[in-house]
Design a protein around this motif. Structure first.
Motif, PDB file in Angstrom:
ATOM      1  N   MET A  59       0.847  -1.186   0.000  1.00  0.00           N
ATOM      2  CA  MET A  59       0.000   0.000   0.000  1.00  0.00           C
ATOM      3  C   MET A  59       0.881   1.234   0.000  1.00  0.00           C
ATOM      4  N   SER A  60       0.391   2.281  -0.626  1.00  0.00           N
ATOM      5  CA  SER A  60       1.077   3.561  -0.578  1.00  0.00           C
ATOM      6  C   SER A  60       0.014   4.644  -0.546  1.00  0.00           C
ATOM      7  N   GLY A  61       0.448   5.822  -0.247  1.00  0.00           N
ATOM      8  CA  GLY A  61      -0.499   6.929  -0.160  1.00  0.00           C
ATOM      9  C   GLY A  61      -0.860   7.216   1.275  1.00  0.00           C
ATOM     10  N   GLY A  62      -1.910   7.947   1.469  1.00  0.00           N
ATOM     11  CA  GLY A  62      -2.298   8.329   2.809  1.00  0.00           C
ATOM     12  C   GLY A  62      -1.512   9.545   3.265  1.00  0.00           C
ATOM     13  N   GLU A  63      -1.623   9.839   4.515  1.00  0.00           N
ATOM     14  CA  GLU A  63      -0.964  10.999   5.098  1.00  0.00           C
ATOM     15  C   GLU A  63       0.396  10.618   5.662  1.00  0.00           C
ATOM     16  N   ARG A  64       1.255  11.611   5.765  1.00  0.00           N
ATOM     17  CA  ARG A  64       2.546  11.399   6.414  1.00  0.00           C
ATOM     18  C   ARG A  64       2.319  11.321   7.929  1.00  0.00           C
ATOM     19  N   LEU A  65       3.284  10.770   8.626  1.00  0.00           N
ATOM     20  CA  LEU A  65       3.154  10.620  10.081  1.00  0.00           C
ATOM     21  C   LEU A  65       2.939  11.944  10.804  1.00  0.00           C
ATOM     22  N   GLU A  66       3.400  13.038  10.229  1.00  0.00           N
ATOM     23  CA  GLU A  66       3.249  14.339  10.879  1.00  0.00           C
ATOM     24  C   GLU A  66       1.777  14.683  11.105  1.00  0.00           C
ATOM     25  N   TRP A  67       0.890  14.191  10.240  1.00  0.00           N
ATOM     26  CA  TRP A  67      -0.534  14.476  10.419  1.00  0.00           C
ATOM     27  C   TRP A  67      -1.022  13.883  11.726  1.00  0.00           C
ATOM     28  N   ALA A  68      -0.475  12.744  12.120  1.00  0.00           N
ATOM     29  CA  ALA A  68      -0.888  12.083  13.359  1.00  0.00           C
ATOM     30  C   ALA A  68      -0.588  12.947  14.584  1.00  0.00           C
ATOM     31  N   LEU A  69       0.419  13.807  14.492  1.00  0.00           N
ATOM     32  CA  LEU A  69       0.737  14.679  15.632  1.00  0.00           C
ATOM     33  C   LEU A  69      -0.387  15.664  15.921  1.00  0.00           C
ATOM     34  N   GLN A  70      -1.205  15.964  14.930  1.00  0.00           N
ATOM     35  CA  GLN A  70      -2.324  16.885  15.105  1.00  0.00           C
ATOM     36  C   GLN A  70      -3.631  16.157  15.422  1.00  0.00           C
ATOM     37  N   ALA A  71      -3.608  14.835  15.419  1.00  0.00           N
ATOM     38  CA  ALA A  71      -4.832  14.057  15.632  1.00  0.00           C
ATOM     39  C   ALA A  71      -5.267  14.089  17.090  1.00  0.00           C
ATOM     40  N   ASP A  72      -6.566  13.943  17.287  1.00  0.00           N
ATOM     41  CA  ASP A  72      -7.126  13.840  18.637  1.00  0.00           C
ATOM     42  C   ASP A  72      -7.029  12.409  19.145  1.00  0.00           C
ATOM     43  N   THR A  73      -7.110  11.463  18.227  1.00  0.00           N
ATOM     44  CA  THR A  73      -7.036  10.043  18.558  1.00  0.00           C
ATOM     45  C   THR A  73      -6.105   9.363  17.560  1.00  0.00           C
ATOM     46  N   ILE A  74      -5.208   8.505  18.068  1.00  0.00           N
ATOM     47  CA  ILE A  74      -4.320   7.725  17.205  1.00  0.00           C
ATOM     48  C   ILE A  74      -4.609   6.250  17.461  1.00  0.00           C
ATOM     49  N   ILE A  75      -4.872   5.527  16.391  1.00  0.00           N
ATOM     50  CA  ILE A  75      -5.142   4.093  16.481  1.00  0.00           C
ATOM     51  C   ILE A  75      -3.983   3.355  15.825  1.00  0.00           C
ATOM     52  N   VAL A  76      -3.477   2.331  16.512  1.00  0.00           N
ATOM     53  CA  VAL A  76      -2.384   1.522  15.979  1.00  0.00           C
ATOM     54  C   VAL A  76      -2.926   0.109  15.745  1.00  0.00           C
ATOM     55  N   PRO A  77      -3.213  -0.237  14.474  1.00  0.00           N
ATOM     56  CA  PRO A  77      -3.710  -1.585  14.169  1.00  0.00           C
ATOM     57  C   PRO A  77      -2.663  -2.644  14.473  1.00  0.00           C
ATOM     58  N   GLY A  78      -3.114  -3.876  14.595  1.00  0.00           N
ATOM     59  CA  GLY A  78      -2.221  -4.979  14.869  1.00  0.00           C
ATOM     60  C   GLY A  78      -1.249  -5.250  13.738  1.00  0.00           C
ATOM     61  N   LEU A  79      -0.133  -5.865  14.098  1.00  0.00           N
ATOM     62  CA  LEU A  79       0.906  -6.230  13.128  1.00  0.00           C
ATOM     63  C   LEU A  79       1.087  -7.740  13.154  1.00  0.00           C
ATOM     64  N   SER A  80       1.400  -8.311  11.980  1.00  0.00           N
ATOM     65  CA  SER A  80       1.626  -9.748  11.946  1.00  0.00           C
ATOM     66  C   SER A  80       2.937 -10.109  12.621  1.00  0.00           C
ATOM     67  N   ALA A  81       3.906  -9.196  12.600  1.00  0.00           N
ATOM     68  CA  ALA A  81       5.205  -9.409  13.240  1.00  0.00           C
ATOM     69  C   ALA A  81       5.210  -8.679  14.586  1.00  0.00           C
ATOM     70  N   TYR A  82       4.289  -9.066  15.473  1.00  0.00           N
ATOM     71  CA  TYR A  82       4.114  -8.343  16.735  1.00  0.00           C
ATOM     72  C   TYR A  82       5.306  -8.420  17.665  1.00  0.00           C
ATOM     73  N   ASP A  83       6.206  -9.370  17.466  1.00  0.00           N
ATOM     74  CA  ASP A  83       7.353  -9.491  18.349  1.00  0.00           C
ATOM     75  C   ASP A  83       8.606  -8.824  17.777  1.00  0.00           C
ATOM     76  N   ALA A  84       8.486  -8.201  16.613  1.00  0.00           N
ATOM     77  CA  ALA A  84       9.634  -7.503  16.016  1.00  0.00           C
ATOM     78  C   ALA A  84       9.855  -6.157  16.713  1.00  0.00           C
ATOM     79  N   PRO A  85      11.089  -5.711  16.793  1.00  0.00           N
ATOM     80  CA  PRO A  85      11.340  -4.403  17.454  1.00  0.00           C
ATOM     81  C   PRO A  85      10.752  -3.264  16.658  1.00  0.00           C
TER      82      PRO A  85
END
Length: 84
Positions: A58-84
């Motif tokens: 996937m590509s597109g969407g907003e850059r991470l900087e937009w998240a700094l202005q968000a009221d709520t940040i959601i972090v979906p699950g990752l398949s490699a949950y034990d990776a650093p």
């Protein structure tokens, strides 16, 4: 308007990414205005997965900087949950 950032990291589980987009993106006030400004934020191209098999890029969407202005940040699950 309440801003919701869905943080998308590499190896994101596609279903976990889709749920907050669907839930918050389909909420409207009685006058028809959206209740939330929902945006997917990522650093670059990411690979989404549905477990051990089918993956897609996937590509597109907003850059991470937009998240700094968000009221709520959601972090979906990752398949490699034990990776650093």
């Amino acid at each position: 308007m309440h801003r919701v950032a869905v943080l998308t990291l590499d190896q994101v589980i596609a279903f976990d990414l889709a749920i907050p987009c669907q839930v918050f993106g389909s909420a409207f006030f009685a006058d028809g205005q959206p209740a939330y400004d929902v945006r997917v934020c990522s650093t670059a191209h990411v690979t989404a997965t549905n477990g051990p098999s089918p993956q897609f890029r996937m590509s597109g969407g907003e850059r991470l900087e937009w998240a700094l202005q968000a009221d709520t940040i959601i972090v979906p699950g990752l398949s490699a949950y034990d990776a650093p």
